[in-house]
Design a protein around this motif. Structure first.
Motif, PDB file in Angstrom:
ATOM      1  N   MET A 178     -51.742 -30.543   5.896  1.00 47.30           N
ATOM      2  CA  MET A 178     -50.723 -29.498   5.985  1.00 47.30           C
ATOM      3  C   MET A 178     -49.465 -30.009   6.684  1.00 47.30           C
ATOM      4  O   MET A 178     -48.353 -29.832   6.195  1.00 47.30           O
ATOM      5  CB  MET A 178     -51.258 -28.284   6.743  1.00 47.30           C
ATOM      6  CG  MET A 178     -50.240 -27.160   6.848  1.00 47.30           C
ATOM      7  SD  MET A 178     -50.715 -25.851   7.963  1.00 47.30           S
ATOM      8  CE  MET A 178     -50.479 -26.630   9.547  1.00 47.30           C
ATOM      9  N   TRP A 179     -49.629 -30.678   7.842  1.00 47.38           N
ATOM     10  CA  TRP A 179     -48.455 -31.162   8.577  1.00 47.38           C
ATOM     11  C   TRP A 179     -47.734 -32.269   7.806  1.00 47.38           C
ATOM     12  O   TRP A 179     -46.501 -32.334   7.825  1.00 47.38           O
ATOM     13  CB  TRP A 179     -48.848 -31.628   9.978  1.00 47.38           C
ATOM     14  CG  TRP A 179     -49.142 -30.470  10.868  1.00 47.38           C
ATOM     15  CD1 TRP A 179     -50.343 -30.160  11.445  1.00 47.38           C
ATOM     16  CD2 TRP A 179     -48.242 -29.430  11.253  1.00 47.38           C
ATOM     17  NE1 TRP A 179     -50.228 -28.996  12.155  1.00 47.38           N
ATOM     18  CE2 TRP A 179     -48.954 -28.527  12.062  1.00 47.38           C
ATOM     19  CE3 TRP A 179     -46.900 -29.171  10.990  1.00 47.38           C
ATOM     20  CZ2 TRP A 179     -48.377 -27.391  12.623  1.00 47.38           C
ATOM     21  CZ3 TRP A 179     -46.324 -28.035  11.543  1.00 47.38           C
ATOM     22  CH2 TRP A 179     -47.056 -27.164  12.344  1.00 47.38           C
ATOM     23  N   LYS A 180     -48.481 -33.133   7.132  1.00 49.95           N
ATOM     24  CA  LYS A 180     -47.830 -34.173   6.321  1.00 49.95           C
ATOM     25  C   LYS A 180     -47.075 -33.550   5.155  1.00 49.95           C
ATOM     26  O   LYS A 180     -45.984 -33.993   4.799  1.00 49.95           O
ATOM     27  CB  LYS A 180     -48.847 -35.196   5.810  1.00 49.95           C
ATOM     28  CG  LYS A 180     -49.348 -36.151   6.846  1.00 49.95           C
ATOM     29  CD  LYS A 180     -48.240 -36.827   7.621  1.00 49.95           C
ATOM     30  CE  LYS A 180     -47.671 -38.012   6.934  1.00 49.95           C
ATOM     31  NZ  LYS A 180     -46.627 -38.699   7.734  1.00 49.95           N
ATOM     32  N   ALA A 181     -47.652 -32.509   4.548  1.00 51.53           N
ATOM     33  CA  ALA A 181     -46.969 -31.823   3.449  1.00 51.53           C
ATOM     34  C   ALA A 181     -45.677 -31.173   3.939  1.00 51.53           C
ATOM     35  O   ALA A 181     -44.643 -31.250   3.265  1.00 51.53           O
ATOM     36  CB  ALA A 181     -47.881 -30.777   2.823  1.00 51.53           C
ATOM     37  N   LEU A 182     -45.738 -30.553   5.116  1.00 52.16           N
ATOM     38  CA  LEU A 182     -44.512 -29.965   5.679  1.00 52.16           C
ATOM     39  C   LEU A 182     -43.469 -31.039   5.970  1.00 52.16           C
ATOM     40  O   LEU A 182     -42.276 -30.848   5.709  1.00 52.16           O
ATOM     41  CB  LEU A 182     -44.838 -29.186   6.955  1.00 52.16           C
ATOM     42  CG  LEU A 182     -45.554 -27.863   6.758  1.00 52.16           C
ATOM     43  CD1 LEU A 182     -45.933 -27.262   8.103  1.00 52.16           C
ATOM     44  CD2 LEU A 182     -44.686 -26.898   5.973  1.00 52.16           C
ATOM     45  N   GLN A 183     -43.909 -32.167   6.503  1.00 57.15           N
ATOM     46  CA  GLN A 183     -42.971 -33.254   6.798  1.00 57.15           C
ATOM     47  C   GLN A 183     -42.359 -33.796   5.508  1.00 57.15           C
ATOM     48  O   GLN A 183     -41.150 -34.024   5.444  1.00 57.15           O
ATOM     49  CB  GLN A 183     -43.703 -34.375   7.544  1.00 57.15           C
ATOM     50  CG  GLN A 183     -42.802 -35.546   7.874  1.00 57.15           C
ATOM     51  CD  GLN A 183     -43.566 -36.707   8.477  1.00 57.15           C
ATOM     52  OE1 GLN A 183     -44.794 -36.715   8.486  1.00 57.15           O
ATOM     53  NE2 GLN A 183     -42.842 -37.686   8.969  1.00 57.15           N
ATOM     54  N   ILE A 184     -43.157 -33.977   4.476  1.00 55.35           N
ATOM     55  CA  ILE A 184     -42.650 -34.472   3.197  1.00 55.35           C
ATOM     56  C   ILE A 184     -41.685 -33.471   2.583  1.00 55.35           C
ATOM     57  O   ILE A 184     -40.613 -33.850   2.077  1.00 55.35           O
ATOM     58  CB  ILE A 184     -43.816 -34.800   2.235  1.00 55.35           C
ATOM     59  CG1 ILE A 184     -44.579 -36.032   2.744  1.00 55.35           C
ATOM     60  CG2 ILE A 184     -43.327 -35.014   0.814  1.00 55.35           C
ATOM     61  CD1 ILE A 184     -45.902 -36.270   2.056  1.00 55.35           C
ATOM     62  N   CYS A 185     -42.039 -32.190   2.622  1.00 57.63           N
ATOM     63  CA  CYS A 185     -41.134 -31.152   2.090  1.00 57.63           C
ATOM     64  C   CYS A 185     -39.818 -31.123   2.853  1.00 57.63           C
ATOM     65  O   CYS A 185     -38.746 -30.977   2.263  1.00 57.63           O
ATOM     66  CB  CYS A 185     -41.801 -29.782   2.142  1.00 57.63           C
ATOM     67  SG  CYS A 185     -43.123 -29.576   0.938  1.00 57.63           S
ATOM     68  N   TYR A 186     -39.899 -31.264   4.163  1.00 56.85           N
ATOM     69  CA  TYR A 186     -38.681 -31.296   4.977  1.00 56.85           C
ATOM     70  C   TYR A 186     -37.812 -32.500   4.615  1.00 56.85           C
ATOM     71  O   TYR A 186     -36.596 -32.372   4.423  1.00 56.85           O
ATOM     72  CB  TYR A 186     -39.043 -31.311   6.464  1.00 56.85           C
ATOM     73  CG  TYR A 186     -37.838 -31.401   7.374  1.00 56.85           C
ATOM     74  CD1 TYR A 186     -36.960 -30.340   7.485  1.00 56.85           C
ATOM     75  CD2 TYR A 186     -37.587 -32.554   8.105  1.00 56.85           C
ATOM     76  CE1 TYR A 186     -35.852 -30.415   8.313  1.00 56.85           C
ATOM     77  CE2 TYR A 186     -36.489 -32.643   8.930  1.00 56.85           C
ATOM     78  CZ  TYR A 186     -35.628 -31.568   9.034  1.00 56.85           C
ATOM     79  OH  TYR A 186     -34.525 -31.663   9.841  1.00 56.85           O
ATOM     80  N   VAL A 225     -30.794 -29.487   0.486  1.00 58.65           N
ATOM     81  CA  VAL A 225     -31.158 -28.080   0.627  1.00 58.65           C
ATOM     82  C   VAL A 225     -31.337 -27.713   2.103  1.00 58.65           C
ATOM     83  O   VAL A 225     -30.975 -26.621   2.526  1.00 58.65           O
ATOM     84  CB  VAL A 225     -32.447 -27.772  -0.167  1.00 58.65           C
ATOM     85  CG1 VAL A 225     -32.893 -26.343   0.028  1.00 58.65           C
ATOM     86  CG2 VAL A 225     -32.249 -28.088  -1.632  1.00 58.65           C
ATOM     87  N   LEU A 226     -31.907 -28.623   2.880  1.00 54.99           N
ATOM     88  CA  LEU A 226     -32.146 -28.391   4.303  1.00 54.99           C
ATOM     89  C   LEU A 226     -31.236 -29.276   5.140  1.00 54.99           C
ATOM     90  O   LEU A 226     -30.956 -30.417   4.760  1.00 54.99           O
ATOM     91  CB  LEU A 226     -33.606 -28.690   4.653  1.00 54.99           C
ATOM     92  CG  LEU A 226     -34.657 -27.799   4.009  1.00 54.99           C
ATOM     93  CD1 LEU A 226     -36.049 -28.316   4.327  1.00 54.99           C
ATOM     94  CD2 LEU A 226     -34.505 -26.377   4.509  1.00 54.99           C
TER      95      LEU A 226
END
Length: 147
Positions: A42-50, A58-59
């Motif tokens: 989950m945290w890696k997915a959030l980091q990759i999305c960020y 976008v961010l």
């Protein structure tokens, strides 16, 4: 593995390949649950999305965001460890004990008894189970004075 197989089978990368991969992974987690792996993913997915959001424009780029995220997660662990120490994994209790200078188990948790979790008794039980010995002296004066 599913994502890689689909990518090689179709000869291209498509974000929709994540759907069957995620469905299969979630099904696997029902049979073989591992909270540590799930949190890491989950945290890696959030980091990759960020990072992708920054790359796509976008961010916004926030300097030291990783440090902020680490501090935020540590604060959540302290919150959980103080209110309900029995629910926190032993390795996290030891981490919090080290972060607090071996004083985590010595916090006065009696004021939290109004919430009904009996945090003081839980902390005594957790300290006993983990064999945490109070070696570090308490500071001569506290950071905040209530008088």
């Amino acid at each position: 593995g599913v994502s890689c197989t689909l990518r090689h089978s179709f000869g291209r990368d498509d974000p929709r390949f994540a759907i069957p991969a995620g469905l299969l992974a979630s099904t696997a987690f029902t049979k073989y649950p591992d909270v540590t792996v799930a949190l890491y993913v989950m945290w890696k997915a959030l980091q990759i999305c960020y990072n992708l959001g920054i790359k796509e424009g976008v961010l916004p780029h926030v300097s030291n965001f990783t440090i902020f995220l680490y501090a935020f997660c540590t604060a959540i662990e302290f919150h959980a460890g103080i209110l309900e120490p029995k629910t926190v994994r032993p390795s996290y209790i030891k981490f919090l004990q080290g972060m607090s200078g071996d004083r985590f188990n010595r916090f006065n948790l009696e004021p939290f008894s109004i919430y009904g979790q009996n945090a003081s008794e839980q902390m005594r039980e957790v300290s006993r189970k983990l064999n945490i010995i109070n070696q570090a002296p308490l500071p001569k004066c506290s950071l905040a004075s209530w008088k």
